[in-house]
Design a protein around this motif. Structure first.
Motif, PDB file in Angstrom:
ATOM      1  N   SER A  26       0.832  -1.204   0.000  1.00  0.00           N
ATOM      2  CA  SER A  26       0.000   0.000   0.000  1.00  0.00           C
ATOM      3  C   SER A  26       0.864   1.251   0.000  1.00  0.00           C
ATOM      4  CB  SER A  26      -0.912  -0.015   1.228  1.00  0.00           C
ATOM      5  OG  SER A  26      -1.657   1.173   1.319  1.00  0.00           O
ATOM      6  N   ARG A  27       1.923   1.238   0.790  1.00  0.00           N
ATOM      7  CA  ARG A  27       2.829   2.393   0.838  1.00  0.00           C
ATOM      8  C   ARG A  27       3.494   2.622  -0.517  1.00  0.00           C
ATOM      9  NH1 ARG A  27       5.864   1.474   6.681  1.00  0.00           N
ATOM     10  NH2 ARG A  27       4.320   2.564   7.965  1.00  0.00           N
ATOM     11  N   LYS A  28       3.883   1.564  -1.170  1.00  0.00           N
ATOM     12  CA  LYS A  28       4.523   1.708  -2.484  1.00  0.00           C
ATOM     13  C   LYS A  28       3.558   2.308  -3.503  1.00  0.00           C
ATOM     14  CE  LYS A  28       8.077  -1.885  -2.148  1.00  0.00           C
ATOM     15  NZ  LYS A  28       9.229  -1.019  -2.443  1.00  0.00           N
ATOM     16  N   ARG A  29       2.298   1.886  -3.436  1.00  0.00           N
ATOM     17  CA  ARG A  29       1.305   2.449  -4.358  1.00  0.00           C
ATOM     18  C   ARG A  29       1.119   3.944  -4.111  1.00  0.00           C
ATOM     19  NH1 ARG A  29      -1.516  -2.436  -3.339  1.00  0.00           N
ATOM     20  NH2 ARG A  29      -2.858  -1.372  -1.835  1.00  0.00           N
ATOM     21  N   VAL A  30       1.014   4.317  -2.836  1.00  0.00           N
ATOM     22  CA  VAL A  30       0.856   5.736  -2.490  1.00  0.00           C
ATOM     23  C   VAL A  30       2.090   6.521  -2.932  1.00  0.00           C
ATOM     24  CG1 VAL A  30       0.649   7.378  -0.584  1.00  0.00           C
ATOM     25  CG2 VAL A  30      -0.717   5.286  -0.572  1.00  0.00           C
ATOM     26  N   LEU A  97       1.970  12.753  -0.148  1.00  0.00           N
ATOM     27  CA  LEU A  97       3.123  12.553   0.722  1.00  0.00           C
ATOM     28  C   LEU A  97       2.740  12.691   2.196  1.00  0.00           C
ATOM     29  CD1 LEU A  97       5.859  14.440  -1.339  1.00  0.00           C
ATOM     30  CD2 LEU A  97       5.711  11.976  -0.928  1.00  0.00           C
ATOM     31  N   TYR A  98       1.754  13.534   2.477  1.00  0.00           N
ATOM     32  CA  TYR A  98       1.257  13.645   3.856  1.00  0.00           C
ATOM     33  C   TYR A  98       0.675  12.310   4.316  1.00  0.00           C
ATOM     34  CZ  TYR A  98      -1.562  15.111   7.846  1.00  0.00           C
ATOM     35  OH  TYR A  98      -2.125  15.213   9.100  1.00  0.00           O
ATOM     36  N   VAL A  99      -0.134  11.696   3.466  1.00  0.00           N
ATOM     37  CA  VAL A  99      -0.707  10.386   3.802  1.00  0.00           C
ATOM     38  C   VAL A  99       0.400   9.363   4.031  1.00  0.00           C
ATOM     39  CG1 VAL A  99      -2.068   8.468   2.868  1.00  0.00           C
ATOM     40  CG2 VAL A  99      -2.870  10.815   2.590  1.00  0.00           C
ATOM     41  N   VAL A 238      11.703  12.380  -7.195  1.00  0.00           N
ATOM     42  CA  VAL A 238      10.726  11.932  -8.187  1.00  0.00           C
ATOM     43  C   VAL A 238      11.087  10.545  -8.698  1.00  0.00           C
ATOM     44  CG1 VAL A 238       9.795  12.356 -10.489  1.00  0.00           C
ATOM     45  CG2 VAL A 238      10.033  14.250  -8.895  1.00  0.00           C
ATOM     46  N   LEU A 239      12.347  10.352  -9.079  1.00  0.00           N
ATOM     47  CA  LEU A 239      12.768   9.061  -9.631  1.00  0.00           C
ATOM     48  C   LEU A 239      12.650   7.951  -8.590  1.00  0.00           C
ATOM     49  CD1 LEU A 239      15.892  10.105 -11.754  1.00  0.00           C
ATOM     50  CD2 LEU A 239      13.556   9.611 -12.541  1.00  0.00           C
ATOM     51  N   TYR A 240      12.985   8.274  -7.340  1.00  0.00           N
ATOM     52  CA  TYR A 240      12.885   7.254  -6.294  1.00  0.00           C
ATOM     53  C   TYR A 240      11.431   6.846  -6.077  1.00  0.00           C
ATOM     54  CZ  TYR A 240      14.362   4.625  -2.193  1.00  0.00           C
ATOM     55  OH  TYR A 240      14.635   3.596  -1.304  1.00  0.00           O
ATOM     56  N   LEU A 241      10.540   7.831  -6.030  1.00  0.00           N
ATOM     57  CA  LEU A 241       9.119   7.535  -5.840  1.00  0.00           C
ATOM     58  C   LEU A 241       8.579   6.686  -6.988  1.00  0.00           C
ATOM     59  CD1 LEU A 241       7.904  11.033  -4.601  1.00  0.00           C
ATOM     60  CD2 LEU A 241       7.847   8.917  -3.256  1.00  0.00           C
ATOM     61  N   LEU A 242       8.973   7.022  -8.207  1.00  0.00           N
ATOM     62  CA  LEU A 242       8.451   6.305  -9.371  1.00  0.00           C
ATOM     63  C   LEU A 242       9.059   4.914  -9.513  1.00  0.00           C
ATOM     64  CD1 LEU A 242       8.426   9.169 -12.037  1.00  0.00           C
ATOM     65  CD2 LEU A 242       6.425   8.102 -10.975  1.00  0.00           C
TER      66      LEU A 242
END
Length: 263
Positions: A26-30, A97-99, A238-242
């Motif tokens: 779930s965290r990865k999806r967010v 990111l707050y979530v 950005v790249l890390y999140l994606l």
């Protein structure tokens, strides 16, 4: 009794990893959703602020600035929309990111949101000034009322408000990265070096802004150096999140199982 304890222990050992896998997924999806929003901020904001705005504004030359708006009226309209879309995705990025990070420190996460809300408000207001400048430049009634020189002066005033308003917004473009960096550092979900460079980027933004208002000539000289940290920090984020989303924290599953069975 031993059989019951064994059954309980087995149930915990199977259920706990599944629960953690669900949370991690779930965290990865967010995180990836935040990455998409952040990427769109870069695309729309870069287009509006990096291409459209500099193409229109000629410092100290009202007739040239007004002529640019008239000659590129369709592009200006697209730029205005891009500013508003940029602000929308910036807000969505912060909310996502707050979530993801509010569990680390809720007050810091709220501060991050506040800075972004202020920045989005300034971005939106700047877009209104730019749109009104276009209206004045392309509406002949303003020339009739104020003359060509007066109309051009009004256009210049509106565009300069938009220009310096964008610079002022950099305060909050920078400030929101400090709580984000703190949360990234403390959460264990991101590399700690990323959290550090995000905070460094805040300092770079603020020094760049201070120089722009207090010493424009100095600002031109140091600006290429000051954009390095923000560029590295935000592109990396950005790249890390994606690409990765977030790290999966290690949890003492076995210890948790033994503790529960002992009870």
């Amino acid at each position: 009794m031993a059989l019951v304890q064994t059954t309980v222990a087995t149930g915990i050992s199977v259920t706990q990893p599944r629960a953690q896998e669900t949370i991690a997924s779930s965290r990865k999806r967010v995180a990836r959703l935040a990455g998409v929003f952040y990427l769109l901020v870069g695309i729309f904001g870069g287009f509006a602020e990096g291409f459209v705005d500099p193409k229109m504004y000629v410092a100290g030359d009202a007739p040239a600035t007004a002529a640019n708006l008239v000659a590129n009226s369709a592009l200006v309209r697209i730029g205005v929309v891009a500013h508003l879309v940029d602000g929308t995705f910036f807000a969505l990025t912060a909310l996502t990111l707050y979530v993801l990070l509010e569990h680390v420190h809720k007050s810091v996460a709220r501060a991050m949101l506040v800075f972004v809300v202020i920045a989005v408000g300034i971005i939106s207001l700047n877009a209104v000034f730019q749109f009104q400048a276009l209206r004045v430049a392309t509406d002949g009634s303003y020339v009739t009322a104020f003359g060509a020189a007066g109309s051009d002066a009004i256009v210049m005033i509106l565009i300069e408000i938009q220009h310096y308003g964008t610079l002022a917004a950099q305060v909050f473009f920078g400030l929101w990265l400090a709580p984000l960096g703190y949360l990234a550092y403390k959460s264990g979900l991101f590399p700690r070096a990323l959290g550090v460079i995000l905070v460094v980027a805040t300092v770079s933004y603020l020094v760049d802004l201070l120089a722009a208002f207090s010493s424009p000539e100095l600002a031109k000289q140091i600006h290429p150096l000051l954009i390095i940290a923000p560029a590295i920090a935000e592109v990396w984020m950005v790249l890390y999140l994606l690409a990765i989303g977030v790290r999966t924290p290690r949890a003492p599953i076995a210890a948790l199982g033994r503790t529960t069975v002992a009870r």
